[in-house]
Design a protein around this motif. Structure first.
Motif, PDB file in Angstrom:
ATOM      1  N   LEU A 130       0.805  -1.227   0.000  1.00 22.95           N
ATOM      2  CA  LEU A 130       0.000   0.000   0.000  1.00 22.95           C
ATOM      3  C   LEU A 130       0.834   1.272   0.000  1.00 22.95           C
ATOM      4  O   LEU A 130       0.510   2.235  -0.699  1.00 22.95           O
ATOM      5  N   SER A 131       1.904   1.287   0.784  1.00 24.54           N
ATOM      6  CA  SER A 131       2.689   2.519   0.911  1.00 24.54           C
ATOM      7  C   SER A 131       3.279   2.963  -0.419  1.00 24.54           C
ATOM      8  O   SER A 131       3.386   4.164  -0.675  1.00 24.54           O
ATOM      9  N   MET A 132       3.655   2.017  -1.281  1.00 22.35           N
ATOM     10  CA  MET A 132       4.201   2.421  -2.585  1.00 22.35           C
ATOM     11  C   MET A 132       3.082   2.666  -3.605  1.00 22.35           C
ATOM     12  O   MET A 132       3.204   3.535  -4.472  1.00 22.35           O
ATOM     13  N   LEU A 133       1.984   1.915  -3.483  1.00 23.71           N
ATOM     14  CA  LEU A 133       0.862   2.119  -4.408  1.00 23.71           C
ATOM     15  C   LEU A 133       0.255   3.512  -4.213  1.00 23.71           C
ATOM     16  O   LEU A 133      -0.209   4.138  -5.176  1.00 23.71           O
ATOM     17  N   GLU A 134       0.267   3.997  -2.982  1.00 23.78           N
ATOM     18  CA  GLU A 134      -0.359   5.286  -2.674  1.00 23.78           C
ATOM     19  C   GLU A 134       0.476   6.476  -3.139  1.00 23.78           C
ATOM     20  O   GLU A 134      -0.078   7.566  -3.345  1.00 23.78           O
ATOM     21  N   ILE A 135       1.786   6.302  -3.318  1.00 22.22           N
ATOM     22  CA  ILE A 135       2.623   7.454  -3.690  1.00 22.22           C
ATOM     23  C   ILE A 135       3.037   7.454  -5.153  1.00 22.22           C
ATOM     24  O   ILE A 135       3.489   8.471  -5.670  1.00 22.22           O
ATOM     25  N   ALA A 136       2.899   6.320  -5.833  1.00 19.94           N
ATOM     26  CA  ALA A 136       3.331   6.243  -7.233  1.00 19.94           C
ATOM     27  C   ALA A 136       2.365   7.039  -8.119  1.00 19.94           C
ATOM     28  O   ALA A 136       1.160   7.108  -7.858  1.00 19.94           O
ATOM     29  N   GLY A 137       2.914   7.614  -9.171  1.00 24.36           N
ATOM     30  CA  GLY A 137       2.088   8.374 -10.105  1.00 24.36           C
ATOM     31  C   GLY A 137       1.034   7.524 -10.782  1.00 24.36           C
ATOM     32  O   GLY A 137      -0.058   8.003 -11.111  1.00 24.36           O
ATOM     33  N   LEU A 138       1.347   6.250 -10.982  1.00 25.70           N
ATOM     34  CA  LEU A 138       0.406   5.302 -11.579  1.00 25.70           C
ATOM     35  C   LEU A 138       0.486   4.010 -10.784  1.00 25.70           C
ATOM     36  O   LEU A 138       1.574   3.469 -10.583  1.00 25.70           O
ATOM     37  N   SER A 139      -0.652   3.523 -10.320  1.00 27.50           N
ATOM     38  CA  SER A 139      -0.654   2.317  -9.485  1.00 27.50           C
ATOM     39  C   SER A 139      -1.616   1.284 -10.051  1.00 27.50           C
ATOM     40  O   SER A 139      -2.664   1.614 -10.604  1.00 27.50           O
ATOM     41  N   ALA A 140      -1.231   0.016  -9.874  1.00 23.54           N
ATOM     42  CA  ALA A 140      -2.069  -1.088 -10.334  1.00 23.54           C
ATOM     43  C   ALA A 140      -2.161  -2.151  -9.256  1.00 23.54           C
ATOM     44  O   ALA A 140      -1.150  -2.552  -8.671  1.00 23.54           O
ATOM     45  N   ALA A 141      -3.370  -2.609  -8.999  1.00 25.57           N
ATOM     46  CA  ALA A 141      -3.602  -3.729  -8.088  1.00 25.57           C
ATOM     47  C   ALA A 141      -3.854  -4.974  -8.913  1.00 25.57           C
ATOM     48  O   ALA A 141      -4.472  -4.921  -9.981  1.00 25.57           O
ATOM     49  N   MET A 142      -3.381  -6.089  -8.411  1.00 25.13           N
ATOM     50  CA  MET A 142      -3.613  -7.351  -9.087  1.00 25.13           C
ATOM     51  C   MET A 142      -5.079  -7.771  -8.957  1.00 25.13           C
ATOM     52  O   MET A 142      -5.758  -7.402  -7.994  1.00 25.13           O
ATOM     53  N   GLY A 143      -5.548  -8.559  -9.897  1.00 25.00           N
ATOM     54  CA  GLY A 143      -6.913  -9.057  -9.845  1.00 25.00           C
ATOM     55  C   GLY A 143      -7.170  -9.926  -8.644  1.00 25.00           C
ATOM     56  O   GLY A 143      -8.317 -10.068  -8.196  1.00 25.00           O
ATOM     57  N   ASN A 144      -6.093 -10.512  -8.080  1.00 27.77           N
ATOM     58  CA  ASN A 144      -6.212 -11.361  -6.892  1.00 27.77           C
ATOM     59  C   ASN A 144      -6.055 -10.579  -5.589  1.00 27.77           C
ATOM     60  O   ASN A 144      -6.081 -11.161  -4.508  1.00 27.77           O
ATOM     61  N   ALA A 145      -5.895  -9.260  -5.687  1.00 33.17           N
ATOM     62  CA  ALA A 145      -5.744  -8.431  -4.484  1.00 33.17           C
ATOM     63  C   ALA A 145      -7.086  -8.234  -3.787  1.00 33.17           C
ATOM     64  O   ALA A 145      -8.154  -8.294  -4.412  1.00 33.17           O
ATOM     65  N   ASP A 146      -7.038  -7.976  -2.474  1.00 33.78           N
ATOM     66  CA  ASP A 146      -8.247  -7.641  -1.733  1.00 33.78           C
ATOM     67  C   ASP A 146      -8.867  -6.367  -2.299  1.00 33.78           C
ATOM     68  O   ASP A 146      -8.167  -5.500  -2.855  1.00 33.78           O
ATOM     69  N   LYS A 147     -10.163  -6.219  -2.096  1.00 35.86           N
ATOM     70  CA  LYS A 147     -10.881  -5.052  -2.611  1.00 35.86           C
ATOM     71  C   LYS A 147     -10.288  -3.756  -2.079  1.00 35.86           C
ATOM     72  O   LYS A 147     -10.200  -2.751  -2.802  1.00 35.86           O
ATOM     73  N   GLU A 148      -9.852  -3.753  -0.809  1.00 33.79           N
ATOM     74  CA  GLU A 148      -9.267  -2.546  -0.214  1.00 33.79           C
ATOM     75  C   GLU A 148      -8.018  -2.096  -0.964  1.00 33.79           C
ATOM     76  O   GLU A 148      -7.769  -0.893  -1.104  1.00 33.79           O
TER      77      GLU A 148
END
Length: 286
Positions: A241-259
């Protein structure tokens, strides 16, 4: 314009926790050819992560142990935020007293208690008794991955680490017993100067409160003279989360939790469907 791409490993780049698919490899190489710096950001130790790239035509920077270490492509330590040694030892003592499996990450080595292998298999056997319909293949694969890490060694006790001069960068606690894991977590929740993060359903990590993938990405981007707005990050779990929140573009995997998915700009396919490649191919087209 994306200039740096930070990729998590387990649940993200790795298929079934072991392999980097050909499509993911080809996509990473395509990003490299566009001049994009590809960085691995993982809860694993740097040397274990680096081993996955031994047959690649390039070696990446490694943000390891959930951001507690940064190693350059040559394997040299660039930056680290270790746990305070006496605090780390006291936490390992608690884990042993509670008979929880743990791994202590030090420079060049992963140390686990000798009782650990037997303990985890006993927990799997107990699961089978209480939930006879449960498919145990996934649990057995998890254990196989843990014990298959590079430079993995069993030690008789945490006291062996008292005798070394090595810094302790991260402590992983691991259990298939949900109540036992929750109780273990609760014993560390009020300790100042540490962060507890989860990288999987059956674990939690104890680390310095300044050690995170987000902080490490910030430091590395500054070193490479790349703005965070020009960074992309891909992950699947709460330690990402800490890197996903600060990156200019972020991607979550399809297997990631909804949060996890809700904080990201893009939701890609699962790790077993080449989700990293799908994301890279999408932004390279833009």
């Amino acid at each position: 314009m994306i200039k740096l791409l930070a990729l998590d490993l387990d649940g993200t780049l790795l298929d079934k926790g072991k392999y980097i698919s050909k499509r993911n490899i080809d996509a990473i190489l395509a990003a490299k050819q566009k001049g994009i710096e590809v960085v691995i950001a993982t809860g694993r130790a740097n040397f274990d992560a680096q081993n996955l790239f031994k047959d690649f035509p390039f070696t990446p920077w490694i943000i390891g142990t959930n951001g507690a270490t940064i190693h350059n492509p040559s394997g040299e330590l660039f930056h680290s935020v270790p746990l305070e040694k006496s605090l780390a030892i006291s936490m390992l003592k608690v884990l042993e007293e509670n008979h929880l499996y743990y791994e202590a990450f030090i420079e060049g080595e992963i140390c686990a208690p000798q009782y650990g292998q037997k303990l985890l298999f006993e927990e799997i056997a107990q699961l089978k008794k209480t939930e006879p319909e449960i498919d145990l293949d996934h649990f057995q694969l998890e254990v196989e991955i843990q014990f298959g890490q590079s430079e993995f060694h069993f030690i008789s006790s945490y006291q062996k680490l008292v005798e070394t001069n090595s810094e302790i960068y991260n402590i992983l606690a691991y259990s298939f017993d949900e109540d036992k894991l929750k109780n273990g977590w609760s014993q560390f929740s009020d300790i100042p100067n540490i962060t507890i993060v989860q990288s999987g359903v059956h674990n939690f990590h104890l680390q310095h409160n300044q050690a995170s993938k987000g902080n490490a990405l910030t430091i590395l981007a500054r070193k490479l003279q790349i703005d965070l707005v020009d960074c992309a990050a891909v992950g699947d779990n709460y330690n990402d989360l800490s890197m996903l929140e600060i990156a200019g573009l972020s991607a979550a995997m399809g297997n990631a939790d909804k949060e996890i998915q809700e904080v990201c700009d893009f939701v890609t396919k699962s790790n077993n469907e080449d989700g990293v490649a799908y994301f890279i191919e999408a932004f390279l087209k833009d």
